[in-house]
Write a protein that holds these residues in place. Structure first.
Motif, PDB file in Angstrom:
ATOM      1  N   ASP A 198       0.466  -1.360   0.523  1.00  0.00           N
ATOM      2  CA  ASP A 198      -0.465   0.376   0.128  1.00  0.00           C
ATOM      3  C   ASP A 198       0.921   1.098  -0.114  1.00  0.00           C
ATOM      4  N   ASP A 199       2.171   1.101  -0.683  1.00  0.00           N
ATOM      5  CA  ASP A 199       3.125   2.669  -0.206  1.00  0.00           C
ATOM      6  C   ASP A 199       2.924   3.305  -1.472  1.00  0.00           C
ATOM      7  N   ALA A 200       2.360   4.091  -2.020  1.00  0.00           N
ATOM      8  CA  ALA A 200       2.362   4.708  -3.084  1.00  0.00           C
ATOM      9  C   ALA A 200       3.855   5.292  -3.265  1.00  0.00           C
ATOM     10  N   TYR A 201       4.506   5.290  -2.754  1.00  0.00           N
ATOM     11  CA  TYR A 201       5.847   5.959  -3.363  1.00  0.00           C
ATOM     12  C   TYR A 201       6.786   4.937  -3.773  1.00  0.00           C
ATOM     13  N   ALA A 202       6.826   3.997  -2.450  1.00  0.00           N
ATOM     14  CA  ALA A 202       7.689   2.166  -3.369  1.00  0.00           C
ATOM     15  C   ALA A 202       7.187   2.612  -4.902  1.00  0.00           C
ATOM     16  N   TYR A 203       5.589   1.948  -5.511  1.00  0.00           N
ATOM     17  CA  TYR A 203       5.356   1.957  -6.585  1.00  0.00           C
ATOM     18  C   TYR A 203       5.795   2.983  -7.974  1.00  0.00           C
ATOM     19  N   GLY A 204       5.859   4.333  -7.368  1.00  0.00           N
ATOM     20  CA  GLY A 204       6.769   5.623  -8.400  1.00  0.00           C
ATOM     21  C   GLY A 204       8.167   5.512  -8.515  1.00  0.00           C
ATOM     22  N   SER A 205       8.775   4.796  -6.973  1.00  0.00           N
ATOM     23  CA  SER A 205      10.003   4.815  -7.681  1.00  0.00           C
ATOM     24  C   SER A 205      10.392   3.474  -8.569  1.00  0.00           C
ATOM     25  N   ARG A 206      10.001   2.349  -8.352  1.00  0.00           N
ATOM     26  CA  ARG A 206       9.771   0.972  -8.765  1.00  0.00           C
ATOM     27  C   ARG A 206       9.553   1.499 -10.430  1.00  0.00           C
ATOM     28  N   GLY A 207       8.833   1.818 -10.585  1.00  0.00           N
ATOM     29  CA  GLY A 207       7.883   2.713 -11.912  1.00  0.00           C
ATOM     30  C   GLY A 207       9.382   3.582 -12.881  1.00  0.00           C
ATOM     31  N   VAL A 208      10.258   3.901 -11.974  1.00  0.00           N
ATOM     32  CA  VAL A 208      11.243   5.253 -12.144  1.00  0.00           C
ATOM     33  C   VAL A 208      12.425   4.110 -12.674  1.00  0.00           C
ATOM     34  N   ALA A 209      12.849   3.099 -12.193  1.00  0.00           N
ATOM     35  CA  ALA A 209      13.347   1.722 -12.535  1.00  0.00           C
ATOM     36  C   ALA A 209      13.300   1.283 -13.272  1.00  0.00           C
ATOM     37  N   LYS A 210      12.058   0.849 -13.712  1.00  0.00           N
ATOM     38  CA  LYS A 210      11.595  -0.124 -14.866  1.00  0.00           C
ATOM     39  C   LYS A 210      11.540   1.153 -15.620  1.00  0.00           C
ATOM     40  N   GLU A 211      11.003   2.562 -16.063  1.00  0.00           N
ATOM     41  CA  GLU A 211      10.774   3.240 -17.320  1.00  0.00           C
ATOM     42  C   GLU A 211      12.763   3.648 -17.797  1.00  0.00           C
ATOM     43  N   ARG A 212      13.997   3.284 -16.535  1.00  0.00           N
ATOM     44  CA  ARG A 212      14.727   3.342 -17.281  1.00  0.00           C
ATOM     45  C   ARG A 212      15.640   2.119 -18.218  1.00  0.00           C
ATOM     46  N   LEU A 213      15.362   0.924 -17.427  1.00  0.00           N
ATOM     47  CA  LEU A 213      15.448  -0.425 -18.928  1.00  0.00           C
ATOM     48  C   LEU A 213      14.827  -0.607 -19.926  1.00  0.00           C
ATOM     49  N   GLY A 214      13.539   0.896 -19.817  1.00  0.00           N
ATOM     50  CA  GLY A 214      12.940   0.476 -20.907  1.00  0.00           C
ATOM     51  C   GLY A 214      11.802  -0.683 -21.269  1.00  0.00           C
ATOM     52  N   ARG A 215      10.972  -0.486 -20.032  1.00  0.00           N
ATOM     53  CA  ARG A 215       9.966  -1.835 -19.677  1.00  0.00           C
ATOM     54  C   ARG A 215       8.443  -1.075 -19.584  1.00  0.00           C
ATOM     55  N   TYR A 216       8.492   0.042 -20.626  1.00  0.00           N
ATOM     56  CA  TYR A 216       7.460   0.943 -20.500  1.00  0.00           C
ATOM     57  C   TYR A 216       6.243   0.353 -19.811  1.00  0.00           C
ATOM     58  N   LYS A 217       5.674  -0.735 -20.282  1.00  0.00           N
ATOM     59  CA  LYS A 217       3.951  -1.023 -20.108  1.00  0.00           C
ATOM     60  C   LYS A 217       4.654  -1.488 -18.637  1.00  0.00           C
ATOM     61  N   GLU A 218       5.774  -2.103 -18.303  1.00  0.00           N
ATOM     62  CA  GLU A 218       5.671  -1.931 -16.898  1.00  0.00           C
ATOM     63  C   GLU A 218       5.567  -0.440 -15.758  1.00  0.00           C
ATOM     64  N   ALA A 219       6.378   0.057 -16.271  1.00  0.00           N
ATOM     65  CA  ALA A 219       6.555   1.195 -15.434  1.00  0.00           C
ATOM     66  C   ALA A 219       4.863   2.113 -15.335  1.00  0.00           C
ATOM     67  N   LEU A 220       4.773   1.881 -16.464  1.00  0.00           N
ATOM     68  CA  LEU A 220       2.889   2.565 -16.854  1.00  0.00           C
ATOM     69  C   LEU A 220       2.339   1.853 -15.630  1.00  0.00           C
ATOM     70  N   ALA A 221       2.558   0.624 -15.537  1.00  0.00           N
ATOM     71  CA  ALA A 221       1.310   0.041 -14.427  1.00  0.00           C
ATOM     72  C   ALA A 221       1.409   0.381 -12.591  1.00  0.00           C
ATOM     73  N   ASP A 222       3.288   0.560 -12.600  1.00  0.00           N
ATOM     74  CA  ASP A 222       3.840   1.135 -11.762  1.00  0.00           C
ATOM     75  C   ASP A 222       3.124   1.946 -11.271  1.00  0.00           C
ATOM     76  N   TYR A 223       3.102   3.007 -12.102  1.00  0.00           N
ATOM     77  CA  TYR A 223       2.812   4.492 -12.646  1.00  0.00           C
ATOM     78  C   TYR A 223       1.264   5.096 -11.851  1.00  0.00           C
ATOM     79  N   ARG A 224       0.217   4.009 -12.663  1.00  0.00           N
ATOM     80  CA  ARG A 224      -0.877   4.404 -12.317  1.00  0.00           C
ATOM     81  C   ARG A 224      -1.050   3.181 -11.255  1.00  0.00           C
ATOM     82  N   ILE A 225      -0.834   2.589 -10.105  1.00  0.00           N
ATOM     83  CA  ILE A 225      -1.141   2.008  -9.438  1.00  0.00           C
ATOM     84  C   ILE A 225      -0.646   2.927  -7.953  1.00  0.00           C
ATOM     85  N   CYS A 226       0.352   3.663  -8.612  1.00  0.00           N
ATOM     86  CA  CYS A 226       0.742   4.896  -7.258  1.00  0.00           C
ATOM     87  C   CYS A 226      -0.173   6.193  -7.589  1.00  0.00           C
ATOM     88  N   LEU A 227      -0.581   6.223  -8.308  1.00  0.00           N
ATOM     89  CA  LEU A 227      -1.641   7.248  -8.551  1.00  0.00           C
ATOM     90  C   LEU A 227      -2.845   7.118  -7.966  1.00  0.00           C
TER      91      LEU A 227
END
Length: 260
Positions: A198-227
């Motif tokens: 239930d930690d929104a900031y953890a999902y946001g931070s993980r989204g950044v890491a996935k985005e850096r790896l080009g895993r954009y679909k997964e990053a977007l999923a984490d960002y949506r959970i964060c929001l």
């Protein structure tokens, strides 16, 4: 790419406060204050406590505890320079007292002098090498000082002694992300999120890491959970703006790729 990470500062600040704080009694008499530690006093009561401590120090200039107590009140009032002067005197009187160094590190951190805070925690670690909390506290100050490789080393030492302390994995994940090691960051975020889903900031931070790896679909999923988890507090609103900006950047890039 590090813009999002700064919005996790509430986590670091809260952890520092927890690690560095002492127990607070609610009694308001000076004698009880002196015995039990700082209380949330009014301005007038703080002035009385300082005056009483002034008299004790004048009568017993070698009383290190009195300097520490006076520093606590002055730091609470934002009189950080005076608090540090008192703690300097206390250190001279008791150079082997690790608690004084830890209190001085906390005051330095409040003034943004994180390198000085780390230096004081170095003394604490040397005096308490088997205390895992000393390593975690130093790691938190090192994070704020931008010493990310050293953060990882301290958290490694902490986890070796206290592997069930899940928040340490989040802190190390932030350090790995700052070191541009997204795979390692994701591994630590995964461990943390398993225990704190239930930690929104953890999902946001993980989204950044996935985005850096080009895993954009997964990053977007984490960002949506964060929001979905953010509320209307000022900190969360800043986080929301940062996440939405990153999502728009990814989505715009994907649309441009499809149109080519």
């Amino acid at each position: 790419m590090t813009g999002l990470l700064k919005f996790t500062g509430w986590t670091i600040a809260a952890a520092i406060a927890y690690a560095a704080s002492a127990g607070c009694a609610q009694e308001k008499s000076f004698g009880e204050y002196y015995l039990h530690g700082p209380t949330w006093l009014t301005q007038d009561e703080n002035d009385i406590v300082i005056s009483n401590l002034d008299r004790i120090i004048q009568a017993q200039p070698g009383d290190a505890a009195a300097y520490v107590k006076r520093a606590e009140v002055k730091a609470k009032l934002g009189r950080y320079g005076e608090a540090l002067a008192d703690l300097d005197l206390a250190v001279r009187l008791q150079p082997d007292n690790s608690e004084i160094f830890q209190r001085r590190a906390d005051v330095y951190s409040r003034t943004g002098r994180f390198d000085a805070a780390v230096s004081n925690m170095d003394h604490v670690v040397r005096m308490r090498p088997d205390d895992p909390g000393a390593y975690l506290t130093r790691a938190l100050f090192r994070f704020q000082a931008g010493q990310f490789r050293a953060v990882v080393a301290d958290v490694d030492r902490f986890i070796a002694r206290w592997p069930e302390h899940d928040r340490a994995y989040f802190i190390r994940g932030l350090a790995w992300s700052s070191l541009r090691q997204p795979q390692l960051a994701i591994a630590d975020y995964d461990k943390y999120i398993q225990l704190h889903p239930d930690d929104a900031y953890a999902y946001g931070s993980r989204g950044v890491a996935k985005e850096r790896l080009g895993r954009y679909k997964e990053a977007l999923a984490d960002y949506r959970i964060c929001l979905e988890m953010l509320d209307d507090s000022p900190g969360d609103n800043r986080m929301r703006a940062a996440v939405e900006k990153r999502m728009r950047t990814i989505e715009d890039s994907q649309r441009e790729g499809r149109s080519e």
